[in-house]
Design a protein around this motif. Structure first.
Motif, PDB file in Angstrom:
ATOM      1  N   LEU A   2      11.856  -0.834   0.214  1.00  0.00           N
ATOM      2  CA  LEU A   2      11.333  -1.461   1.428  1.00  0.00           C
ATOM      3  C   LEU A   2      10.505  -2.700   1.092  1.00  0.00           C
ATOM      4  CD1 LEU A   2      10.248   1.649   3.538  1.00  0.00           C
ATOM      5  CD2 LEU A   2      11.828  -0.137   4.284  1.00  0.00           C
ATOM      6  N   TYR A   3       9.677  -2.576   0.075  1.00  0.00           N
ATOM      7  CA  TYR A   3       8.823  -3.699  -0.318  1.00  0.00           C
ATOM      8  C   TYR A   3       9.661  -4.858  -0.860  1.00  0.00           C
ATOM      9  CZ  TYR A   3       5.207  -6.341  -2.777  1.00  0.00           C
ATOM     10  OH  TYR A   3       4.386  -7.334  -3.214  1.00  0.00           O
ATOM     11  N   ASP A   4      10.628  -4.544  -1.706  1.00  0.00           N
ATOM     12  CA  ASP A   4      11.448  -5.593  -2.316  1.00  0.00           C
ATOM     13  C   ASP A   4      12.320  -6.310  -1.288  1.00  0.00           C
ATOM     14  OD1 ASP A   4      10.393  -4.963  -4.768  1.00  0.00           O
ATOM     15  OD2 ASP A   4      12.086  -3.706  -5.396  1.00  0.00           O
ATOM     16  N   ALA A   5      12.750  -5.580  -0.254  1.00  0.00           N
ATOM     17  CA  ALA A   5      13.682  -6.159   0.725  1.00  0.00           C
ATOM     18  C   ALA A   5      12.992  -7.100   1.701  1.00  0.00           C
ATOM     19  CB  ALA A   5      14.392  -5.049   1.498  1.00  0.00           C
ATOM     20  N   TYR A   6      11.678  -6.976   1.838  1.00  0.00           N
ATOM     21  CA  TYR A   6      10.995  -7.814   2.823  1.00  0.00           C
ATOM     22  C   TYR A   6      10.600  -9.143   2.194  1.00  0.00           C
ATOM     23  CZ  TYR A   6       8.020  -9.418   6.561  1.00  0.00           C
ATOM     24  OH  TYR A   6       7.496 -10.169   7.585  1.00  0.00           O
ATOM     25  N   ASP A   7      11.199 -10.233   2.691  1.00  0.00           N
ATOM     26  CA  ASP A   7      10.908 -11.566   2.155  1.00  0.00           C
ATOM     27  C   ASP A   7      10.388 -12.516   3.227  1.00  0.00           C
ATOM     28  OD1 ASP A   7      13.140 -11.927   3.662  1.00  0.00           O
ATOM     29  OD2 ASP A   7      14.393 -12.750   2.061  1.00  0.00           O
ATOM     30  N   GLY A   8      10.010 -11.971   4.368  1.00  0.00           N
ATOM     31  CA  GLY A   8       9.511 -12.812   5.448  1.00  0.00           C
ATOM     32  C   GLY A   8      10.564 -13.194   6.457  1.00  0.00           C
ATOM     33  N   SER A  25       0.834  -1.207   0.000  1.00  0.00           N
ATOM     34  CA  SER A  25       0.000   0.000   0.000  1.00  0.00           C
ATOM     35  C   SER A  25       0.867   1.255   0.000  1.00  0.00           C
ATOM     36  CB  SER A  25      -0.919  -0.012   1.224  1.00  0.00           C
ATOM     37  OG  SER A  25      -1.687   1.165   1.287  1.00  0.00           O
ATOM     38  N   LEU A  26       1.938   1.243   0.791  1.00  0.00           N
ATOM     39  CA  LEU A  26       2.862   2.378   0.817  1.00  0.00           C
ATOM     40  C   LEU A  26       3.503   2.576  -0.548  1.00  0.00           C
ATOM     41  CD1 LEU A  26       4.521   4.510   2.442  1.00  0.00           C
ATOM     42  CD2 LEU A  26       6.175   2.673   2.890  1.00  0.00           C
ATOM     43  N   LYS A  27       3.914   1.494  -1.163  1.00  0.00           N
ATOM     44  CA  LYS A  27       4.539   1.569  -2.486  1.00  0.00           C
ATOM     45  C   LYS A  27       3.577   2.169  -3.510  1.00  0.00           C
ATOM     46  CE  LYS A  27       4.522  -2.001  -5.067  1.00  0.00           C
ATOM     47  NZ  LYS A  27       4.682  -3.257  -5.829  1.00  0.00           N
ATOM     48  N   GLU A  28       2.339   1.729  -3.493  1.00  0.00           N
ATOM     49  CA  GLU A  28       1.358   2.210  -4.477  1.00  0.00           C
ATOM     50  C   GLU A  28       1.008   3.681  -4.241  1.00  0.00           C
ATOM     51  OE1 GLU A  28      -1.771  -0.576  -3.905  1.00  0.00           O
ATOM     52  OE2 GLU A  28      -0.809  -2.161  -5.105  1.00  0.00           O
ATOM     53  N   ASP A  29       0.894   4.083  -2.981  1.00  0.00           N
ATOM     54  CA  ASP A  29       0.533   5.473  -2.685  1.00  0.00           C
ATOM     55  C   ASP A  29       1.659   6.435  -3.061  1.00  0.00           C
ATOM     56  OD1 ASP A  29      -1.921   4.676  -1.763  1.00  0.00           O
ATOM     57  OD2 ASP A  29      -1.350   4.686   0.358  1.00  0.00           O
ATOM     58  N   THR A  30       2.911   6.072  -2.736  1.00  0.00           N
ATOM     59  CA  THR A  30       4.023   6.957  -3.104  1.00  0.00           C
ATOM     60  C   THR A  30       4.197   6.999  -4.619  1.00  0.00           C
ATOM     61  OG1 THR A  30       5.561   5.105  -2.760  1.00  0.00           O
ATOM     62  CG2 THR A  30       5.284   6.668  -0.933  1.00  0.00           C
ATOM     63  N   HIS A  31       3.933   5.882  -5.282  1.00  0.00           N
ATOM     64  CA  HIS A  31       3.984   5.882  -6.748  1.00  0.00           C
ATOM     65  C   HIS A  31       2.924   6.819  -7.319  1.00  0.00           C
ATOM     66  CE1 HIS A  31       3.300   4.444 -10.879  1.00  0.00           C
ATOM     67  NE2 HIS A  31       4.586   4.102 -10.851  1.00  0.00           N
ATOM     68  N   GLY A  32       1.750   6.851  -6.689  1.00  0.00           N
ATOM     69  CA  GLY A  32       0.692   7.751  -7.156  1.00  0.00           C
ATOM     70  C   GLY A  32       1.087   9.211  -7.026  1.00  0.00           C
ATOM     71  N   HIS A  33       1.719   9.584  -5.909  1.00  0.00           N
ATOM     72  CA  HIS A  33       2.174  10.969  -5.741  1.00  0.00           C
ATOM     73  C   HIS A  33       3.214  11.332  -6.800  1.00  0.00           C
ATOM     74  CE1 HIS A  33      -0.055  12.029  -2.204  1.00  0.00           C
ATOM     75  NE2 HIS A  33       0.452  11.052  -1.467  1.00  0.00           N
ATOM     76  N   TRP A  34       4.151  10.414  -7.040  1.00  0.00           N
ATOM     77  CA  TRP A  34       5.164  10.700  -8.066  1.00  0.00           C
ATOM     78  C   TRP A  34       4.520  10.843  -9.443  1.00  0.00           C
ATOM     79  CZ3 TRP A  34       6.067   7.382 -12.234  1.00  0.00           C
ATOM     80  CH2 TRP A  34       7.050   7.824 -13.125  1.00  0.00           C
ATOM     81  N   GLN A  35       3.590   9.945  -9.761  1.00  0.00           N
ATOM     82  CA  GLN A  35       2.949   9.975 -11.079  1.00  0.00           C
ATOM     83  C   GLN A  35       2.189  11.289 -11.288  1.00  0.00           C
ATOM     84  OE1 GLN A  35      -0.039   6.873 -11.830  1.00  0.00           O
ATOM     85  NE2 GLN A  35       1.070   6.405 -13.719  1.00  0.00           N
ATOM     86  N   HIS A  36       1.541  11.760 -10.244  1.00  0.00           N
ATOM     87  CA  HIS A  36       0.800  13.022 -10.330  1.00  0.00           C
ATOM     88  C   HIS A  36       1.755  14.174 -10.628  1.00  0.00           C
ATOM     89  CE1 HIS A  36      -1.708  16.409  -8.848  1.00  0.00           C
ATOM     90  NE2 HIS A  36      -2.708  15.661  -9.307  1.00  0.00           N
TER      91      HIS A  36
END
Length: 440
Positions: free
Chosen positions: A56-62, A11-22
């Motif tokens: 952050l998203y890519d680094a988290y693998d459980g 969710s964080l990744k998608e929201d920050t991507h939205g701000h950048w895209q705007h």
């Protein structure tokens, strides 16, 4: 928990991507000169936070500790607030949009922190494999006289920052057992079948907090004897790793060094040659002469040592353990503390065949652990339903066969002759032409 963490980071990744895209759309489509710099700064800010969230998203693998993820999110939040404050202080039309992007990113990071903190951060095993190792608790090089019972204090149970019970306990013990099985398989694959069996038997752990206990072992000083205990480390989420102390077992060779006499000789040489100032070459030659009853007497020269004497005179440095000083058999400890001029007496027997050594003295018989003799005839080997079959050539021996064929002479103890497993004693008395079966 892993799925919940990934959902928050996604969710964080998608929201920050939205701000950048705007911001990027404004940069590409607003052609006014007045807004060019404003949109470029905003796009740069948006790209910065988009990339941070993606990492952050890519680094988290459980396998990562959630507390580490929280720390990174808080750091990102501080970064965003810092730059929002900078752009606000700079003011003006050009900096206003970038301030907004940084401010909104800080809110997103803060929200992710709050969401993660709402997850139950109970201790749990993670995706990192546990590791099992064997730790020496006692060692004896052998080639001395006598037997004794000895008490050793060891640790049993587990060390952990949390209580282990219920499902968590089952997970930890299952992971520890799996790590022990991996170690067993590795040792077995390298040909250490006997040690692998010992490890398999020791791969068990007491279900209580770590506590000291005493075990009694019987030591035969005529043979190398080394005792080891299994220890397993289980990585955890939200708490420190758990250490489990397993069973113990005995080996006739040190597991930290290569198998066979070569590894033991190298270790002994290093031990005896070392001094506080390092390894010293003899400053003069140690003199030896014959004595009564076939004994050899040596006067220790400055800088020399018993191991080096036996290596030069007999070709086997480990025979220093058969030397005597002042009527007492040398030990590892006493051999290190001999004074220059010490009178050392060696009472070994003559070599097989009765030939004199190159230096005029009777060389001692070869150690039963190595039984090294050059084969007088070629060894004949063949396959069979029971494994590999070897016909013993004149002058050869089981240890040498296994050393040549498998790279580990000690595997001769797995050979059979006339349906019986070889022992150290029976291996010495085999007739030429004996059919030896190695199961495989």
């Amino acid at each position: 928990m892993e799925a919940a963490v990934l959902r928050i980071l996604r969710s964080l990744k998608e929201d920050t991507h939205g701000h950048w895209q705007h911001a990027n759309n404004y940069r590409l489509n607003d052609g006014s000169r007045r807004s060019r710099r404003r949109n470029e700064l905003a796009e740069q800010a948006g790209r910065d936070h988009r990339d941070r969230a993606q990492r952050l998203y890519d680094a988290y693998d459980g396998s990562r500790n959630v507390r580490d993820v929280l720390a990174e999110l808080r750091s990102c939040c501080d970064h965003a607030n810092h730059w929002a404050s900078k752009f606000r202080n700079w003011g003006g039309h050009d900096n206003g949009y970038a301030e907004y992007i940084h401010h909104e990113a800080a809110k997103l990071y803060s929200g992710a922190v709050a969401s993660l903190e709402g997850i139950n951060l109970a201790p749990d095993v993670n995706g990192i494999p546990a590791t099992t190792e064997y730790v020496r608790i006692f060692g004896c090089n052998g080639q001395q006289d006598g037997e004794m019972q000895r008490s050793l204090e060891i640790t049993e149970g587990y060390e952990a920052g949390v209580e282990l019970s219920g499902e968590l306990s089952a997970k930890v013990w299952a992971k520890a057992q799996a790590a022990g099985d991996v170690l067993t398989a590795k040792v077995e694959a390298s040909g250490g079948f006997e040690i692998a069996g010992h490890i398999r038997g020791a791969n068990s752990y007491k279900h209580h907090r770590a506590m000291k206990t005493t075990i009694n072992i019987k030591i035969n000083f005529s043979k190398p004897t080394y005792w080891y205990q299994l220890r397993t480390t289980v990585p955890m989420d939200n708490t420190s790793p758990i250490m489990l102390f397993g069973g113990w077992f005995m080996s006739h060779y040190p597991l930290e060094t290569p198998r066979g006499a070569a590894g033991q000789v190298a270790a002994a040489a290093a031990m005896l040659a070392a001094s506080p100032s390092g390894v010293r070459a003899p400053q003069q030659v140690t003199h030896g002469h014959g004595g009564g009853n076939g004994e050899r007497v040596f006067t220790l020269a400055a800088g020399d040592n018993p191991y080096a004497i036996c290596e030069r005179e007999f070709g086997d440095g480990m025979l220093y353990l058969q030397m005597e000083y002042n009527g007492r058999r040398l030990t590892e400890q006493s051999a290190r503390n001999l004074p220059d001029g010490a009178r050392l007496v060696y009472r070994g027997g003559a070599a097989a065949g009765g030939g004199g050594g190159a230096r005029g003295g009777g060389a001692p018989a070869a150690s039963s652990r190595t039984v090294v003799r050059a084969p007088a005839a070629a060894l004949v080997a063949g396959g069979g339903g029971r494994g590999r079959v070897f016909t013993l050539a004149a002058g050869d021996n089981p240890y040498a066969i296994c050393e040549r064929e498998f790279g580990d002479g000690m595997l001769y103890l797995h050979m059979e002759y006339n349906g019986r497993r070889l022992t150290e004693q029976s291996a010495r008395n085999l007739p030429d032409g004996a059919h030896l079966v190695y199961p495989g």
